[in-house]
Design a protein around this motif. Structure first.
Motif, PDB file in Angstrom:
ATOM      1  N   ARG A 199       0.733  -1.139  -0.086  1.00  0.00           N
ATOM      2  CA  ARG A 199      -0.015   0.153  -0.045  1.00  0.00           C
ATOM      3  C   ARG A 199       0.947   1.212   0.048  1.00  0.00           C
ATOM      4  N   THR A 200       0.410   2.347  -0.303  1.00  0.00           N
ATOM      5  CA  THR A 200       1.188   3.500  -0.370  1.00  0.00           C
ATOM      6  C   THR A 200       0.669   4.589   0.689  1.00  0.00           C
ATOM      7  N   ASP A 201      -0.443   4.236   1.627  1.00  0.00           N
ATOM      8  CA  ASP A 201      -0.873   4.960   2.840  1.00  0.00           C
ATOM      9  C   ASP A 201      -1.470   3.991   3.577  1.00  0.00           C
ATOM     10  N   LEU A 202      -0.991   4.029   5.041  1.00  0.00           N
ATOM     11  CA  LEU A 202      -1.868   3.090   5.656  1.00  0.00           C
ATOM     12  C   LEU A 202      -2.847   3.735   6.889  1.00  0.00           C
ATOM     13  N   ALA A 203      -2.968   5.017   6.592  1.00  0.00           N
ATOM     14  CA  ALA A 203      -3.952   5.579   7.549  1.00  0.00           C
ATOM     15  C   ALA A 203      -4.703   6.931   6.516  1.00  0.00           C
ATOM     16  N   TRP A 204      -5.190   6.484   5.559  1.00  0.00           N
ATOM     17  CA  TRP A 204      -5.993   7.469   4.639  1.00  0.00           C
ATOM     18  C   TRP A 204      -7.119   7.862   5.305  1.00  0.00           C
ATOM     19  N   PRO A 205      -7.413   9.325   5.295  1.00  0.00           N
ATOM     20  CA  PRO A 205      -8.564   9.500   6.038  1.00  0.00           C
ATOM     21  C   PRO A 205      -9.877   9.396   5.391  1.00  0.00           C
ATOM     22  N   LEU A 206     -10.798   8.981   5.931  1.00  0.00           N
ATOM     23  CA  LEU A 206     -12.133   8.718   5.239  1.00  0.00           C
ATOM     24  C   LEU A 206     -13.199  10.044   5.734  1.00  0.00           C
ATOM     25  N   PRO A 207     -14.124  10.420   5.010  1.00  0.00           N
ATOM     26  CA  PRO A 207     -15.039  11.417   5.433  1.00  0.00           C
ATOM     27  C   PRO A 207     -15.481  11.311   6.618  1.00  0.00           C
ATOM     28  N   ASP A 208     -15.827  10.156   7.289  1.00  0.00           N
ATOM     29  CA  ASP A 208     -16.415   9.936   8.740  1.00  0.00           C
ATOM     30  C   ASP A 208     -15.277   9.884   9.671  1.00  0.00           C
ATOM     31  N   GLY A 209     -14.129  10.371   9.416  1.00  0.00           N
ATOM     32  CA  GLY A 209     -12.934  10.469  10.463  1.00  0.00           C
ATOM     33  C   GLY A 209     -12.335   8.988  10.621  1.00  0.00           C
ATOM     34  N   ALA A 210     -12.689   7.911  10.127  1.00  0.00           N
ATOM     35  CA  ALA A 210     -12.011   6.542  10.373  1.00  0.00           C
ATOM     36  C   ALA A 210     -10.789   6.718   9.221  1.00  0.00           C
ATOM     37  N   ARG A 211      -9.845   5.723   9.237  1.00  0.00           N
ATOM     38  CA  ARG A 211      -8.803   5.612   8.322  1.00  0.00           C
ATOM     39  C   ARG A 211      -8.475   4.207   7.765  1.00  0.00           C
ATOM     40  N   ALA A 212      -8.277   4.213   6.457  1.00  0.00           N
ATOM     41  CA  ALA A 212      -8.222   3.338   5.601  1.00  0.00           C
ATOM     42  C   ALA A 212      -6.879   2.977   5.048  1.00  0.00           C
ATOM     43  N   HIS A 237      -8.862  -7.119   6.951  1.00  0.00           N
ATOM     44  CA  HIS A 237      -8.524  -5.666   7.110  1.00  0.00           C
ATOM     45  C   HIS A 237      -9.678  -4.789   8.183  1.00  0.00           C
ATOM     46  N   GLY A 238      -9.632  -3.730   8.032  1.00  0.00           N
ATOM     47  CA  GLY A 238     -10.722  -3.003   8.694  1.00  0.00           C
ATOM     48  C   GLY A 238     -10.299  -1.573   8.973  1.00  0.00           C
ATOM     49  N   HIS A 239     -11.304  -0.709   9.107  1.00  0.00           N
ATOM     50  CA  HIS A 239     -10.952   0.651   9.154  1.00  0.00           C
ATOM     51  C   HIS A 239     -10.168   1.118  10.868  1.00  0.00           C
ATOM     52  N   GLN A 240      -9.393   1.926  10.919  1.00  0.00           N
ATOM     53  CA  GLN A 240      -9.125   2.358  11.969  1.00  0.00           C
ATOM     54  C   GLN A 240     -10.172   3.354  12.584  1.00  0.00           C
ATOM     55  N   MET A 241     -10.949   3.140  13.682  1.00  0.00           N
ATOM     56  CA  MET A 241     -12.024   3.890  13.875  1.00  0.00           C
ATOM     57  C   MET A 241     -12.176   3.903  15.490  1.00  0.00           C
ATOM     58  N   LEU A 242     -13.205   5.008  15.817  1.00  0.00           N
ATOM     59  CA  LEU A 242     -13.415   5.115  17.396  1.00  0.00           C
ATOM     60  C   LEU A 242     -12.119   4.992  18.009  1.00  0.00           C
ATOM     61  N   LEU A 290      -8.767  -3.636  16.312  1.00  0.00           N
ATOM     62  CA  LEU A 290      -9.960  -4.576  16.609  1.00  0.00           C
ATOM     63  C   LEU A 290     -11.401  -4.129  16.116  1.00  0.00           C
ATOM     64  N   LEU A 291     -11.679  -2.819  16.414  1.00  0.00           N
ATOM     65  CA  LEU A 291     -13.079  -2.234  16.315  1.00  0.00           C
ATOM     66  C   LEU A 291     -13.620  -2.446  14.972  1.00  0.00           C
ATOM     67  N   GLY A 292     -12.342  -1.934  13.659  1.00  0.00           N
ATOM     68  CA  GLY A 292     -12.952  -2.051  12.351  1.00  0.00           C
ATOM     69  C   GLY A 292     -13.132  -3.524  12.041  1.00  0.00           C
ATOM     70  N   ARG A 293     -12.529  -4.437  12.395  1.00  0.00           N
ATOM     71  CA  ARG A 293     -12.669  -5.947  12.010  1.00  0.00           C
ATOM     72  C   ARG A 293     -13.880  -6.407  12.993  1.00  0.00           C
TER      73      ARG A 293
END
Length: 388
Positions: free
Chosen positions: A112-125, A347-352, A365-368
């Motif tokens: 991947r080229t980005d490990l914490a790409w910000p999503l509109p809801d504030g999570a990262r992908a 995988h799963g979004h980094q969130m909360l 944990l939480l994204g998965r």
């Protein structure tokens, strides 16, 4: 489906207790501290299985037992590493492992080229972008002839991108591509990576495929006798990168492997994220046509951005995977064959709360847990509808 989560061993910030509370009944894991090509000792496997069982979970799927690059290149260590691989399979079978995942991607695991790409809801992908890959390949890695592998417009865009990056951004991009993600057993500096790529000179897709078939011919009869199914993980991303070939990217690629090595131990880890990056892969159709060979499922979805320019990890039930149709196909295969296929939410979004915690990229944990819950509900809904 048998619900599992990936666990990276005692150093994983996600505990076995948390995985059990998320609803999984098993973990998939590996002995990540053992170097590639070394034999996995039975007592070490047994100790890890006992640790998992003490937490109330099962372990029947290994992800992954790495394939040494001498096996991928048909190098001088071929005989030694084949013997070590067979011995590891013997020890795993003795401790009740029935599925062994591996990949045949040269040098890198998944990129991947980005490990914490910000999503509109504030999570990262996690995200992959060709312009960033070309900027690294041409201007940081400085691989000889790299420019020839990209369209002229992309070469120009990569040059502009590199020129606009400061030293910190360049270092971050390099580290993101080279350090790999959890589960990768090798890491390189750019100079070492460039030298390692040179070891694949003259190895095109046809030769790499022939080497994979030779590997399968050498290990599948042994695995079959042990009651183990070998399952190959598709290429991630599913196209050539850094001048290195890929041979497990499409349905045709997989069918060719099954035709060449019909041994029933030759199976597939069906990853909807890896296959799903390519719009020409019909995921539900592939499950129905290849179902008898599927021994393990990675369920995730990607959003393909602008055709083939980039993609990022989507929510499990959104994106381009057509997940409802995929799980319906899995349900039909499972019911028809009378078996439960191990599955993990990949995988799963980094969130909360995980946004402020140390997490393995893609494996918070939480994204998965969200993905597992969504997939569990989807499967139950499909089963209920099918039962009438």
């Amino acid at each position: 489906m048998t619900q599992t989560m990936r666990w990276f061993g005692p150093s994983d910030p996600v505990t076995l207790a948390a995985i059990r509370q998320a609803g999984a009944t098993e973990v998939v894991t590996a002995l990540h501290d053992i170097p590639n090509g070394s034999v996995w000792p039975r007592d070490t496997i047994a100790a890890r299985k006992a640790m998992i069982a003490e937490a109330g979970l099962g372990w029947t799927v290994v992800e992954s037992l790495p394939v040494h690059d001498d096996l991928k290149t048909r190098g001088p260590g071929w005989d030694r590493y084949i013997d070590a691989y067979r011995r590891s399979l013997t020890n795993l079978a003795a401790e009740g492992i029935t599925v062994v995942t591996y990949n045949f991607m040269p040098l890198l695991d998944w990129t991947r080229t980005d490990l914490a790409w910000p999503l509109p809801d504030g999570a990262r992908a996690l995200r992959f972008e060709w312009e960033a890959v070309a900027a690294y390949d041409i201007h940081i890695l400085q691989r000889p002839g790299a420019e020839r592998d990209y369209r002229p417009a992309l070469v120009e865009a990569a040059a502009r991108r590199f020129a606009a990056m400061d030293d910190a951004a360049r270092t971050t991009l390099e580290a993101t591509i080279l350090a790999g993600l959890p589960g990768a057993e090798e890491s390189f500096t750019s100079a070492q990576f460039r030298d390692a790529i040179a070891n694949y000179a003259g190895i095109d897709a046809d030769r790499l495929r022939a080497n994979l078939i030779a590997f399968l011919d050498a290990v599948c009869p042994h695995a079959e006798a042990l009651g183990i199914r070998m399952v190959v993980h598709p290429d991630d991303p599913p196209f050539p990168i850094f001048g290195l070939p890929r041979v497990v990217s499409t349905e045709a690629d997989v069918a060719a492997l099954f035709d060449a090595v019909p041994n029933p131990a030759n199976g597939l880890c069906f990853c909807t994220g890896s296959f799903g990056v390519r719009a020409d892969n019909d995921l539900p159709g592939m499950v129905r046509r290849l179902g008898s060979r599927i021994g393990f499922l990675h369920l995730r979805s990607v959003d393909r951005e602008g055709g083939d320019t980039a993609f990022h990890e989507a929510e499990h039930l959104r994106g381009d995977a057509k997940m409802a149709a995929v799980v319906a196909a899995v349900h039909d295969v499972s019911r028809g064959e009378g078996r439960s296929i191990p599955m993990r939410p990949d995988h799963g979004h980094q969130m909360l709360d995980d946004l402020g915690r140390r997490t393995n990229p893609g494996y918070s944990l939480l994204g998965r847990m969200r993905g597992l819950a969504e997939l569990r509900g989807l499967e139950l809904g499909i089963a209920h509808a099918a039962a009438g």
